[in-house]
Design a protein around this motif. Structure first.
Motif, mmCIF file in Angstrom:
data_model
loop_
_atom_site.group_PDB
_atom_site.id
_atom_site.type_symbol
_atom_site.label_atom_id
_atom_site.label_comp_id
_atom_site.label_asym_id
_atom_site.label_seq_id
_atom_site.Cartn_x
_atom_site.Cartn_y
_atom_site.Cartn_z
ATOM 1 N N TYR A 21 0.849 -1.194 0.000
ATOM 2 C CA TYR A 21 0.000 0.000 0.000
ATOM 3 C C TYR A 21 0.881 1.240 0.000
ATOM 4 O O TYR A 21 1.987 1.224 0.555
ATOM 5 C CB TYR A 21 -0.900 0.033 1.236
ATOM 6 N N PHE B 159 0.985 5.353 0.955
ATOM 7 C CA PHE B 159 0.416 6.545 1.589
ATOM 8 C C PHE B 159 1.020 7.746 0.887
ATOM 9 O O PHE B 159 2.216 8.007 0.992
ATOM 10 C CB PHE B 159 0.742 6.580 3.083
ATOM 11 N N TRP C 97 -4.233 5.834 1.913
ATOM 12 C CA TRP C 97 -3.541 4.615 1.511
ATOM 13 C C TRP C 97 -4.203 4.031 0.265
ATOM 14 O O TRP C 97 -5.421 3.912 0.205
ATOM 15 C CB TRP C 97 -3.602 3.571 2.622
#
Length: 217
Positions: free
Chosen positions: A115, A117, A124
């Motif tokens: 993921y 950010f 995310w």
């Protein structure tokens, strides 16, 4: 020492040598216990990075891939960067304060997907990639397209004097309407822990996705 047949470091060194972007391998630190602490072997890219490096600086340092712990002036180890963040494992961050983490249940299905950010959305996003695919793509030059909207003419010069533990703070912030044109933003070198903390705090204040608290110093 002869590398075993399943040693992923052999593959990684080939990818690094063939990379179209500038890549610097930070040497392993003799006191690092990251590989042991996370029970990482040598057959995965994650384990290879933890046991053979104290991080890898991709694309002139724009994207540090984390590995084993280092000295006081180097990058945090995989275990250190993720301290206090159960359910995810931080595997990289970018020079602007963005982060990449493997999902262990805190972000999605807990399937180990990478993921991201992002500092321009404070959320995310599931990249739908495993760690090995993520590393492979970034070493193959994917940083250029991935960060196209967050780069400006001469960004390499702004990164040239940064230490591994520093990042660039942009103002106005990239997630604001005023900060979308990063070419016009002011740029200041700050400790990466401070930069991660800023975006984490802002995300929480706005009720958005929680970022990555900087537990290491």
């Amino acid at each position: 020492m002869v590398n075993p047949p399943d040693d992923a470091w052999l593959e990684l060194t080939e990818l690094i040598a063939a990379s179209p972007v500038n890549v610097v391998v930070c040497p392993p630190h003799e006191d690092s216990a990251t590989g042991t602490a996370l029970a990482l072997g040598t057959s995965s890219y994650l384990g290879a990075l933890a046991r053979n490096t104290s991080g890898v600086l991709v694309d002139d340092g724009w994207l540090p891939l984390l590995g084993g712990s280092s000295g006081k002036d180097g990058l945090p180890g995989l275990d250190e960067a993720s301290a206090g963040t159960p359910g995810l494992l931080v595997v990289a961050h970018d020079v602007l304060g963005g982060a990449f983490a493997l999902d262990g249940g805190a972000l999605g299905r807990g399937d180990g997907s990478v993921y991201h950010f992002s500092v321009d959305s404070l959320s995310w996003e599931d990249l739908e990639l495993g760690h090995a695919d993520f590393v492979t793509r970034m070493l193959a030059g994917a940083t250029e397209s991935f960060y196209e909207s967050l780069r400006w003419p001469g960004w390499q010069d702004d990164l040239a004097d940064l230490s591994p533990k520093q990042g660039l703070s942009l103002y106005p912030y990239p997630f604001t309407a005023e900060g979308k044109d990063v070419s016009d933003a002011s740029k200041q070198a700050v400790p990466m822990t401070e930069l991660l903390g800023i975006y984490n705090d802002v995300a929480e204040q706005l009720g958005l996705s929680r970022g990555v608290p900087a537990a290491w110093a």
